[in-house]
Design a protein around this motif. Structure first.
Motif, PDB file in Angstrom:
ATOM      1  N   GLN A  51      28.522  44.850  28.484  1.00 52.71           N
ATOM      2  CA  GLN A  51      28.660  43.555  27.823  1.00 52.71           C
ATOM      3  C   GLN A  51      29.883  43.056  28.213  1.00 52.71           C
ATOM      4  N   LEU A  52      29.922  41.911  28.669  1.00 51.62           N
ATOM      5  CA  LEU A  52      31.260  40.949  28.449  1.00 51.62           C
ATOM      6  C   LEU A  52      30.979  39.276  28.107  1.00 51.62           C
ATOM      7  N   TYR A  53      31.156  38.932  27.032  1.00 55.16           N
ATOM      8  CA  TYR A  53      30.834  37.612  26.582  1.00 55.16           C
ATOM      9  C   TYR A  53      32.316  36.847  26.526  1.00 55.16           C
ATOM     10  N   LYS A  54      32.340  35.798  27.018  1.00 54.48           N
ATOM     11  CA  LYS A  54      33.772  34.951  26.372  1.00 54.48           C
ATOM     12  C   LYS A  54      33.463  33.593  25.937  1.00 54.48           C
ATOM     13  N   GLY A  55      34.119  33.248  25.131  1.00 56.32           N
ATOM     14  CA  GLY A  55      33.737  31.889  24.635  1.00 56.32           C
ATOM     15  C   GLY A  55      34.955  30.830  24.512  1.00 56.32           C
ATOM     16  N   ILE A  56      34.840  29.475  24.879  1.00 53.59           N
ATOM     17  CA  ILE A  56      36.021  28.590  24.761  1.00 53.59           C
ATOM     18  C   ILE A  56      35.584  27.529  24.072  1.00 53.59           C
ATOM     19  N   LEU A  57      36.132  27.127  23.044  1.00 49.32           N
ATOM     20  CA  LEU A  57      35.857  26.313  22.019  1.00 49.32           C
ATOM     21  C   LEU A  57      36.979  25.210  22.018  1.00 49.32           C
ATOM     22  N   ASP A  58      36.440  23.869  21.965  1.00 48.42           N
ATOM     23  CA  ASP A  58      37.407  22.612  21.792  1.00 48.42           C
ATOM     24  C   ASP A  58      36.922  21.954  20.703  1.00 48.42           C
ATOM     25  N   GLY A  59      37.572  20.824  20.473  1.00 43.00           N
ATOM     26  CA  GLY A  59      37.239  19.727  19.500  1.00 43.00           C
ATOM     27  C   GLY A  59      36.754  20.479  18.074  1.00 43.00           C
ATOM     28  N   ASP A 108      25.400  29.541  20.012  1.00 43.91           N
ATOM     29  CA  ASP A 108      25.329  30.917  19.199  1.00 43.91           C
ATOM     30  C   ASP A 108      24.709  31.991  20.409  1.00 43.91           C
ATOM     31  N   THR A 109      24.988  33.106  20.360  1.00 41.14           N
ATOM     32  CA  THR A 109      24.430  33.961  21.325  1.00 41.14           C
ATOM     33  C   THR A 109      24.197  35.481  20.632  1.00 41.14           C
ATOM     34  N   HIS A 110      22.987  36.007  20.502  1.00 40.55           N
ATOM     35  CA  HIS A 110      22.787  37.158  19.715  1.00 40.55           C
ATOM     36  C   HIS A 110      22.215  38.157  20.826  1.00 40.55           C
ATOM     37  N   PHE A 116      30.097  30.727  27.100  1.00 36.50           N
ATOM     38  CA  PHE A 116      29.648  29.401  26.270  1.00 36.50           C
ATOM     39  C   PHE A 116      30.944  28.820  26.022  1.00 36.50           C
ATOM     40  N   VAL A 117      30.776  27.588  26.283  1.00 35.80           N
ATOM     41  CA  VAL A 117      32.082  26.557  26.363  1.00 35.80           C
ATOM     42  C   VAL A 117      31.417  24.944  25.594  1.00 35.80           C
ATOM     43  N   GLY A 118      32.088  24.916  24.270  1.00 38.35           N
ATOM     44  CA  GLY A 118      31.924  23.828  23.520  1.00 38.35           C
ATOM     45  C   GLY A 118      32.997  22.884  23.296  1.00 38.35           C
ATOM     46  N   ASP A 119      32.518  21.858  23.202  1.00 33.40           N
ATOM     47  CA  ASP A 119      33.309  20.665  22.430  1.00 33.40           C
ATOM     48  C   ASP A 119      32.695  19.649  21.744  1.00 33.40           C
ATOM     49  N   GLY A 120      33.329  18.617  21.224  1.00 31.37           N
ATOM     50  CA  GLY A 120      32.695  17.814  20.291  1.00 31.37           C
ATOM     51  C   GLY A 120      32.469  18.596  19.036  1.00 31.37           C
ATOM     52  N   PHE A 140      18.918  45.787  35.377  1.00 33.19           N
ATOM     53  CA  PHE A 140      18.885  44.400  34.961  1.00 33.19           C
ATOM     54  C   PHE A 140      20.210  43.846  34.918  1.00 33.19           C
ATOM     55  N   THR A 141      20.646  42.624  35.416  1.00 30.17           N
ATOM     56  CA  THR A 141      21.866  41.962  35.322  1.00 30.17           C
ATOM     57  C   THR A 141      21.642  40.536  34.711  1.00 30.17           C
ATOM     58  N   SER A 142      22.095  40.500  33.571  1.00 33.92           N
ATOM     59  CA  SER A 142      22.273  39.040  32.999  1.00 33.92           C
ATOM     60  C   SER A 142      23.390  38.149  33.157  1.00 33.92           C
ATOM     61  N   SER A 143      23.394  36.800  33.448  1.00 29.79           N
ATOM     62  CA  SER A 143      24.368  35.892  33.585  1.00 29.79           C
ATOM     63  C   SER A 143      23.990  34.848  32.710  1.00 29.79           C
ATOM     64  N   ASN A 144      24.593  34.802  31.542  1.00 32.06           N
ATOM     65  CA  ASN A 144      24.050  33.622  30.593  1.00 32.06           C
ATOM     66  C   ASN A 144      25.278  32.679  30.683  1.00 32.06           C
ATOM     67  N   VAL A 145      25.042  31.152  30.937  1.00 39.47           N
ATOM     68  CA  VAL A 145      25.937  30.229  30.895  1.00 39.47           C
ATOM     69  C   VAL A 145      25.638  29.232  29.796  1.00 39.47           C
ATOM     70  N   ALA A 146      26.327  28.926  28.924  1.00 39.48           N
ATOM     71  CA  ALA A 146      25.860  27.694  27.871  1.00 39.48           C
ATOM     72  C   ALA A 146      26.946  26.637  28.004  1.00 39.48           C
ATOM     73  N   PHE A 147      26.617  25.426  28.033  1.00 37.60           N
ATOM     74  CA  PHE A 147      27.737  24.458  28.289  1.00 37.60           C
ATOM     75  C   PHE A 147      27.068  22.906  27.458  1.00 37.60           C
ATOM     76  N   GLY A 148      26.187  23.142  26.942  1.00 36.77           N
ATOM     77  CA  GLY A 148      25.593  21.940  26.211  1.00 36.77           C
ATOM     78  C   GLY A 148      24.845  22.041  25.071  1.00 36.77           C
ATOM     79  N   GLY A 149      24.339  20.917  24.299  1.00 34.71           N
ATOM     80  CA  GLY A 149      23.538  20.965  23.281  1.00 34.71           C
ATOM     81  C   GLY A 149      24.154  20.764  21.956  1.00 34.71           C
ATOM     82  N   ALA A 150      23.547  20.134  20.971  1.00 34.20           N
ATOM     83  CA  ALA A 150      23.982  19.907  19.820  1.00 34.20           C
ATOM     84  C   ALA A 150      23.971  21.579  19.144  1.00 34.20           C
ATOM     85  N   ILE A 151      22.898  22.170  19.224  1.00 32.08           N
ATOM     86  CA  ILE A 151      22.850  23.432  18.552  1.00 32.08           C
ATOM     87  C   ILE A 151      22.105  24.279  19.785  1.00 32.08           C
TER      88      ILE A 151
END
Length: 438
Positions: free
Chosen positions: A314-322, A298-300, A289-293, A256-267
């Motif tokens: 597992q390799l997860y990376k986050g980029i947070l702005d604003g 959230d990833t569990h 996961f890339v967030g701004d504003g 099982f290979t999972s690619s999880n990309v999150a770019f939007g949403g208030a939550i």
């Protein structure tokens, strides 16, 4: 247990559930009983509060205070999206508007021998026995109120079953949310079953506009020797709320290979659980996961090594702005008899703003003595020396920051499967780069 957070939504959910039970009076007893138990559990749990350990960094108060109405049943009102615009590679596409199958979003594809890719509503109506071994069996609704809510109210979504003989391109599931009028909620349900020795790639894409809540559940079952590349791309509007539970059960020698990309949403919250039930299984979880504003992403993850000789990465990376916030909580559980487990977990985060914040909690729970397990977490800002070096070579600060940010993300992006997901992540990053100097 933490006291539940109750709201007007629980009353609206009760009305929606009563309406659903009237419309589905002919359902099999196993399904109607499951719905009843799940909704009773949702009412008992309520929305999680700040004292709930699994939600302490993610307040659902903004969700609980809104009176969500079920989305209107008008799935063919959506504008048609060609495959290229929807982000899918050539293959099979099922499209859904506000959780319901939409003909306009589902290009006609030639039948593929050995592949069933159908709206869940059709399977519930015509072949409920196909779902009985899987629906509600893998995604634990007893402890997660959102999963219980979905289990009680899910009417549509996707059913994908792949045999060993099937040969098809990526199977794309497009979920489009459109908030027209008041705030609306949808509960799409996806069931993916790979039979022994089968191989497949499935991409779930969540897009949309307006104030919506997508409460989604995906249950995945891999037979002996099966291999699945599963990807999720979430890029909904800044006003949208997104909660998704993904549960994968891996049998002997499955991959099982999972690619999880999150770019939007208030939550935007994703709970990803992998359960090894047979020896020789392998899973790889990659995420960005890339967030701004003011976004909160959230990833569990939970990887349950219940049998020996299994491997997880597992390799997860986050980029947070604003003023955005990120949460990563990863648990690797190695049970008593799961000897020869090999597990590695890594979470790395980049803060582009002094106002951004990330909570990172990798965890190991090991009850066996012959294992190889490691985990790690880092949180930092752009390297000042590298930034100075690039600027000294005539590169402007925004471009230098963009280059370093891309370098940070590139190693995990390069691992995404299938290729269409890698290209989608690259395009989404490009829209955010270069960024303004801080």
């Amino acid at each position: 247990m933490a006291a539940p957070v109750l709201s007007a939504e629980t009353d609206l959910a009760a009305a929606a559930f009563a309406d659903l039970r009237r419309r589905t009076a002919g359902e099999p007893a196993w399904l109607s009983g499951l719905r009843d138990r799940a909704f009773a559990r949702f009412q008992e749990l309520g929305f999680p509060g700040a004292a709930d350990e699994h939600w302490k960094h993610t307040s659902v108060a903004p969700i609980a205070r809104i009176a969500w109405e079920p989305a209107p049943p008008d799935p063919d009102a959506a504008r048609p999206l060609p495959v290229s615009e929807s982000g899918a590679a050539p293959g099979v596409q099922l499209g859904f508007l506000n959780g319901r199958w939409s003909r306009a979003l589902s290009p006609v594809a030639s039948p593929v021998p050995g592949l069933d890719a159908l709206p869940l509503a059709d399977v519930l109506r015509d072949h409920p026995d196909w779902l009985q071994p899987h629906f509600g069996r893998h995604a634990g609704w007893e402890k997660n109120p959102f999963t219980a809510w979905n289990t009680a109210l899910a009417e549509d979504g996707a059913f994908v079953r792949v045999s060993r003989a099937a040969a098809a391109g990526p199977i794309h599931l497009l979920f489009l949310s459109e908030g027209t009028g008041g705030p609306t909620v949808a509960h799409p349900r996806t069931v993916i079953v790979l039979e022994n020795g089968a191989q497949a790639a499935v991409v779930e894409t969540y897009v949309g506009e307006g104030r919506t809540l997508t409460n989604s559940v995906t249950e995945i079952v891999l037979g002996d020797g099966a291999s699945l590349d599963h990807a999720k791309v979430q890029r909904e509007s800044p006003d949208a709320f997104h909660v998704h539970s993904i549960a994968a059960t891996l049998r002997r020698s499955s991959q099982f290979t999972s690619s999880n990309v999150a770019f939007g949403g208030a939550i935007a919250r994703t709970d990803l659980g992998v359960h090894f039930t047979g020896e020789g299984g392998d899973c790889t979880l990659n995420g960005l996961f890339v967030g701004d504003g003011t976004a909160l992403l959230d990833t569990h993850t939970t990887v349950d090594h219940a049998t020996p000789h299994c491997t997880s990465r597992q390799l997860y990376k986050g980029i947070l702005d604003g003023h955005s916030r990120g949460v990563f909580h990863g648990t690797v559980l190695v049970r008593k008899d799961a000897q020869k487990t090999d597990a590695l977990q890594s979470n790395k985060n980049l803060l582009l703003s002094r106002n951004a914040l990330v909570h990172s909690t990798p965890a190991l729970e090991i009850f066996a003595d012959d294992v190889k397990c490691k985990h790690g977490s880092t949180i930092g800002q752009l390297d000042a020396a590298a930034l100075f070096y690039l600027r000294s070579r005539g590169i402007g600060e925004p471009e230098a920051r963009a280059l370093l940010t891309w370098a940070f993300a590139s190693d995990v992006v390069s691992k995404f499967k299938p290729q269409v997901v890698r290209e989608e992540a690259e395009r989404a990053l490009a829209t955010r780069l270069p960024g303004p100097p801080r």
